[in-house]
Design a protein around this motif. Sequence first.
Motif, PDB file in Angstrom:
ATOM      1  N   ASP A 216       2.589   0.098  -6.196  1.00 11.40           N
ATOM      2  CA  ASP A 216       2.742  -1.258  -6.736  1.00 11.40           C
ATOM      3  C   ASP A 216       1.657  -1.566  -7.757  1.00 11.40           C
ATOM      4  O   ASP A 216       1.920  -2.152  -8.818  1.00 11.40           O
ATOM      5  CB  ASP A 216       2.706  -2.294  -5.608  1.00 11.40           C
ATOM      6  CG  ASP A 216       3.967  -2.276  -4.753  1.00 11.40           C
ATOM      7  OD1 ASP A 216       4.963  -1.659  -5.193  1.00 11.40           O
ATOM      8  OD2 ASP A 216       3.952  -2.855  -3.657  1.00 11.40           O
ATOM      9  N   GLU A 217       0.423  -1.169  -7.437  1.00  6.97           N
ATOM     10  CA  GLU A 217      -0.689  -1.427  -8.355  1.00  6.97           C
ATOM     11  C   GLU A 217      -0.530  -0.649  -9.657  1.00  6.97           C
ATOM     12  O   GLU A 217      -0.981  -1.097 -10.714  1.00  6.97           O
ATOM     13  CB  GLU A 217      -2.011  -1.073  -7.684  1.00  6.97           C
ATOM     14  CG  GLU A 217      -2.409  -2.021  -6.559  1.00  6.97           C
ATOM     15  CD  GLU A 217      -3.668  -1.591  -5.837  1.00  6.97           C
ATOM     16  OE1 GLU A 217      -4.179  -0.476  -6.133  1.00  6.97           O
ATOM     17  OE2 GLU A 217      -4.155  -2.350  -4.977  1.00  6.97           O
ATOM     18  N   GLY A 219       2.318  -0.119 -10.988  1.00  4.48           N
ATOM     19  CA  GLY A 219       3.485  -0.669 -11.672  1.00  4.48           C
ATOM     20  C   GLY A 219       4.684   0.256 -11.713  1.00  4.48           C
ATOM     21  O   GLY A 219       5.512   0.160 -12.620  1.00  4.48           O
TER      22      GLY A 219
END
Length: 316
Positions: A216-217, A219
């Motif tokens: 998630d970090e 992207g």
Amino acid sequence: MELEVRHLRALCAIADTGSLHKAARQLGVSQPSLTTQLRRIEHALGAELFARARGGCRPTPLGLAVLSRARPLVAQMAALVIETRAAAACPDGALLRVGSTASRALASWLRKLRQRLPGTDITLHMDVSANALLRALAAGQLDVAFVHEVEGCPLRVPEGLERHVLVEREPQFVSMALDHPAASSPVVDLADLAGDRWMVDPTVDGEWDGLRRVLDEAGIDPPILHADYHTATSLIVAGEAVAPCQPTSGPRDDMAIRPLLGDPLGVRLLLYGRPGFPAGPAVHAELVAAYREAALRARAYRQWLRCHGSPLIKAA
């Protein structure tokens, strides 16, 4: 029909051998009997667990999910039998009950312990769940437990346990097929793996949550395959998936192990024990030595340690 350990053992044997014939021989039963048993298991669960073909049996997606939960249970039952027999055979002698999650340092650690503590009956209990090992330790079923804690996913540690930090932060590498385009680089960017299917074992405490946070970090939202690492190794080698792995992994002739740019994935390696346990200092010292050996044996990790000025290199 209620599933029993023998049913789970049969499923693991079929997956490991890839063949009903070979699995039946391994289990000591006839192939027709095993085929009937598999049909009953699938009927009870309401879905096929294996796809049958002329080349053998391969787990279906649901089969992979079932296997990821069956393997730890089968391993625990096998460990229970071994430990009980060991305790019965050595009622008055020294006994060291070791618990551990998977580690390349494990074999060397046990060998060093047997040399350091002659006359001690040493038993091993492995589990993919660090929290389960800590509960067993707190309940008096183990004497020490070597576990890893995924960054951002703290373990649930029972009160009264003594902790030693083996490695404050061990970077997690990535495993992929040898012909993967990213394998040509000494360090891999997560962005270069955005289109790959990532494999993760959801039964390993914190593993899925830790990977999801990192993805998630970064992207990226790649497809995820939930399966145990033993089952999925063939998928990685075939280029069907990539997966996080311990930096001490390898070397392998059929798989590439690479560090990730920026080391976004990390775990803390911990040794827990019961307070005042007499063999505690020896157990810790031998684990440190065994881990150093495993770390320096893995070429990619050895290079990483050298680049980061690790004390493991300086102490070698």
